[in-house]
Design a protein around this motif. Sequence first.
Motif, PDB file in Angstrom:
ATOM      1  N   TRP A 114      59.384  23.245  84.990  1.00  0.00           N
ATOM      2  CA  TRP A 114      58.050  23.094  84.373  1.00  0.00           C
ATOM      3  C   TRP A 114      58.094  22.107  83.206  1.00  0.00           C
ATOM      4  N   GLY A 115      57.451  20.988  83.346  1.00  0.00           N
ATOM      5  CA  GLY A 115      57.362  20.022  82.237  1.00  0.00           C
ATOM      6  C   GLY A 115      58.581  19.121  82.102  1.00  0.00           C
ATOM      7  N   ALA A 116      59.602  19.310  82.950  1.00  0.00           N
ATOM      8  CA  ALA A 116      60.862  18.585  82.739  1.00  0.00           C
ATOM      9  C   ALA A 116      61.066  17.414  83.700  1.00  0.00           C
ATOM     10  N   THR A 117      60.146  17.207  84.648  1.00  0.00           N
ATOM     11  CA  THR A 117      60.427  16.209  85.697  1.00  0.00           C
ATOM     12  C   THR A 117      59.651  14.902  85.550  1.00  0.00           C
ATOM     13  N   HIS A 118      58.746  14.792  84.584  1.00  0.00           N
ATOM     14  CA  HIS A 118      57.908  13.590  84.486  1.00  0.00           C
ATOM     15  C   HIS A 118      58.755  12.327  84.468  1.00  0.00           C
ATOM     16  N   PRO A 119      58.352  11.256  85.107  1.00  0.00           N
ATOM     17  CA  PRO A 119      57.094  11.092  85.853  1.00  0.00           C
ATOM     18  C   PRO A 119      57.151  11.631  87.280  1.00  0.00           C
ATOM     19  N   GLU A 172      65.398  19.004  89.070  1.00  0.00           N
ATOM     20  CA  GLU A 172      65.474  19.445  87.670  1.00  0.00           C
ATOM     21  C   GLU A 172      64.914  18.413  86.702  1.00  0.00           C
ATOM     22  N   ALA A 173      65.124  17.131  86.998  1.00  0.00           N
ATOM     23  CA  ALA A 173      64.684  16.078  86.077  1.00  0.00           C
ATOM     24  C   ALA A 173      64.691  14.751  86.805  1.00  0.00           C
ATOM     25  N   ALA A 174      63.827  13.812  86.338  1.00  0.00           N
ATOM     26  CA  ALA A 174      63.776  12.487  86.949  1.00  0.00           C
ATOM     27  C   ALA A 174      65.169  11.859  86.895  1.00  0.00           C
ATOM     28  N   GLY A 175      65.580  11.252  88.004  1.00  0.00           N
ATOM     29  CA  GLY A 175      66.915  10.641  88.056  1.00  0.00           C
ATOM     30  C   GLY A 175      67.939  11.571  88.675  1.00  0.00           C
ATOM     31  N   GLY A 176      67.659  12.878  88.654  1.00  0.00           N
ATOM     32  CA  GLY A 176      68.579  13.857  89.232  1.00  0.00           C
ATOM     33  C   GLY A 176      68.291  14.053  90.710  1.00  0.00           C
ATOM     34  N   PRO A 177      69.140  14.840  91.404  1.00  0.00           N
ATOM     35  CA  PRO A 177      68.938  15.042  92.843  1.00  0.00           C
ATOM     36  C   PRO A 177      67.579  15.664  93.139  1.00  0.00           C
ATOM     37  N   HIS A 178      66.993  15.272  94.251  1.00  0.00           N
ATOM     38  CA  HIS A 178      65.739  15.884  94.697  1.00  0.00           C
ATOM     39  C   HIS A 178      66.053  17.277  95.253  1.00  0.00           C
ATOM     40  N   ALA A 179      64.992  18.081  95.385  1.00  0.00           N
ATOM     41  CA  ALA A 179      65.179  19.493  95.738  1.00  0.00           C
ATOM     42  C   ALA A 179      65.918  19.668  97.063  1.00  0.00           C
ATOM     43  N   ARG A 204      50.087  21.592  96.179  1.00  0.00           N
ATOM     44  CA  ARG A 204      49.439  20.388  95.653  1.00  0.00           C
ATOM     45  C   ARG A 204      49.079  20.576  94.174  1.00  0.00           C
ATOM     46  N   ASP A 205      48.543  21.763  93.875  1.00  0.00           N
ATOM     47  CA  ASP A 205      48.090  22.031  92.500  1.00  0.00           C
ATOM     48  C   ASP A 205      49.253  21.989  91.502  1.00  0.00           C
ATOM     49  N   LEU A 206      50.419  22.404  91.955  1.00  0.00           N
ATOM     50  CA  LEU A 206      51.594  22.407  91.082  1.00  0.00           C
ATOM     51  C   LEU A 206      51.796  21.039  90.427  1.00  0.00           C
ATOM     52  N   ASN A 207      51.470  19.984  91.156  1.00  0.00           N
ATOM     53  CA  ASN A 207      51.764  18.623  90.672  1.00  0.00           C
ATOM     54  C   ASN A 207      50.498  17.822  90.381  1.00  0.00           C
ATOM     55  N   PHE A 208      49.488  18.477  89.779  1.00  0.00           N
ATOM     56  CA  PHE A 208      48.224  17.750  89.593  1.00  0.00           C
ATOM     57  C   PHE A 208      48.393  16.539  88.678  1.00  0.00           C
ATOM     58  N   ILE A 209      49.334  16.597  87.756  1.00  0.00           N
ATOM     59  CA  ILE A 209      49.529  15.436  86.866  1.00  0.00           C
ATOM     60  C   ILE A 209      50.155  14.285  87.667  1.00  0.00           C
ATOM     61  N   PHE A 210      51.220  14.584  88.386  1.00  0.00           N
ATOM     62  CA  PHE A 210      51.891  13.559  89.224  1.00  0.00           C
ATOM     63  C   PHE A 210      50.923  12.983  90.253  1.00  0.00           C
ATOM     64  N   SER A 217      51.192   2.149  80.054  1.00  0.00           N
ATOM     65  CA  SER A 217      52.274   1.166  79.910  1.00  0.00           C
ATOM     66  C   SER A 217      53.523   1.805  79.308  1.00  0.00           C
ATOM     67  N   GLU A 218      53.360   2.926  78.605  1.00  0.00           N
ATOM     68  CA  GLU A 218      54.524   3.613  78.017  1.00  0.00           C
ATOM     69  C   GLU A 218      55.011   4.739  78.930  1.00  0.00           C
ATOM     70  N   GLY A 219      54.394   4.879  80.110  1.00  0.00           N
ATOM     71  CA  GLY A 219      54.855   5.897  81.063  1.00  0.00           C
ATOM     72  C   GLY A 219      54.416   7.312  80.740  1.00  0.00           C
ATOM     73  N   VAL A 220      53.366   7.471  79.950  1.00  0.00           N
ATOM     74  CA  VAL A 220      52.836   8.818  79.644  1.00  0.00           C
ATOM     75  C   VAL A 220      51.873   9.184  80.773  1.00  0.00           C
ATOM     76  N   THR A 221      52.236  10.183  81.567  1.00  0.00           N
ATOM     77  CA  THR A 221      51.497  10.436  82.802  1.00  0.00           C
ATOM     78  C   THR A 221      50.337  11.417  82.651  1.00  0.00           C
ATOM     79  N   GLY A 222      50.302  12.175  81.566  1.00  0.00           N
ATOM     80  CA  GLY A 222      49.212  13.141  81.399  1.00  0.00           C
ATOM     81  C   GLY A 222      49.083  13.568  79.946  1.00  0.00           C
ATOM     82  N   VAL A 223      47.849  13.777  79.496  1.00  0.00           N
ATOM     83  CA  VAL A 223      47.604  14.223  78.120  1.00  0.00           C
ATOM     84  C   VAL A 223      46.598  15.359  78.141  1.00  0.00           C
ATOM     85  N   MET A 224      46.909  16.437  77.415  1.00  0.00           N
ATOM     86  CA  MET A 224      45.936  17.507  77.211  1.00  0.00           C
ATOM     87  C   MET A 224      45.297  17.278  75.847  1.00  0.00           C
TER      88      MET A 224
END
Length: 354
Positions: free
Chosen positions: A12-17, A38-45, A127-133, A282-289
């Motif tokens: 949760w919150g650790a995989t962006h983008p 677990e995190a961007a750059g790491g192995p996929h599930a 689908r809802d799990l990844n609404f930001i992505f 441009s800074e790679g910020v994918t979502g803001v609340m």
Amino acid sequence: MLRALELARRAWGATHPNPMVGAVITEEGRAVAEGWHEAAGGPHAEVAALRALGRRPAPSAVLHVTLEPCCTHGRTPPCVEAILASGIRTVVVGARDPNPAHAGKGLDLLRKAGVAVVEGVLEEACRDLNFIFNHWIVRRRPLLALKVAATLDGLLVPSAGAPRELTGPQARADVHRWRRLFPAVAVSADTLLADNPRLTARDDGPERCPIRFVLDRRFRSAGRSGLYLFSDHHRDRTVVVGLASEVRPADAAWYEAEGVRTWALPGDSDGFIAAWSERCASEGVTGVMIEGGPGLSSALLDDHAVDMLFAYVAPKLGGDPSHGPWFGSQPPILNAVRVEQLGDDVLFRGVIGR
Ligand SMILES: NC(=O)c1ccc[n+]([C@@H]2O[C@H](COP(=O)([O-])OP(=O)(O)OC[C@H]3O[C@@H](n4cnc5c(N)ncnc54)[C@H](OP(=O)(O)O)[C@@H]3O)[C@@H](O)[C@H]2O)c1
């Protein structure tokens, strides 16, 4: 798939983008291995689950994965190749990947190679799990979500002397859960000065600090050294956003001396949110609340500047009406609404219709 969803949420919150993804391998209906991204750059599930299995899957093995396996080379090789190399002959998928580079292509490749593919299992939840992505990967700009806590009669500010918090502990904990998910949060200078929020996630687990934007077109918050956002140990995660044409260099220097970042955006007041969104992209910020007070919320809704609404409604009447309504002059339509009871409060979460 329920188990795969649970695994996905561990990040949760650790995989962006990147999206959150979970995978389970079953043999004869029994789970024999699981994995998650677990995190961007790491192995996929899928790869994590195959590695966890540590041997060749049995001929009956089924891979269950919350998101369509990728078929392109990113930071890691395509999962479709790993699945085919493993010999797995059945793949069950939750949601298609909206990434235009994938969008069903991974499933086609699997099918062409003779793998049985079952699609759409718990699709909506996946689908809802990844609404930001999902938003980011298609539009290439951040998902902007407006969050408000309101009384039944639509007021966001308690009357003088009333308790400061409109909602109860469960709703407040839920806000922290979303702060843990979103890469960034935002408030106006007025709310910063009125409430002195910390804007960190302080629910379960270690405190997490998203990027904390202060939308402050004229740098009115400069010089306020007592505020958490300008003085706590996360202050390098605070970004004060102003308009280059409106701010004074001396104020920018003050923030810098405090260890707080600033963005002075081009353009005028009307284009401020669009310019901010562009800079976020441009800074790679994918979502803001955006935790909006009545003034900012109304302006954002009237400008059609936000994509989602999180409205926590408390079973209370009355508040300070002097701030005016929070929903602007053209109240939005909400689609794909999800309703959740949190103690005595109710969260309405939906996509803002255009
Ligand atoms: N219940 C809730 O969910 C909730 C949430 C947050 C705050 N609050 C309460 O709300 C109160 C503050 O409300 P408020 O209405 O005075 O302030 P607000 O809504 O937080 O912010 C108003 C400010 O936002 C900026 N703004 C307005 N339109 C904008 C636009 N299009 N783009 C960028 N910035 C824009 C303006 O500042 P500039 O012109 O200086 O840029 C304006 O003064 C506080 O009492 C706080 O406790 C309640």
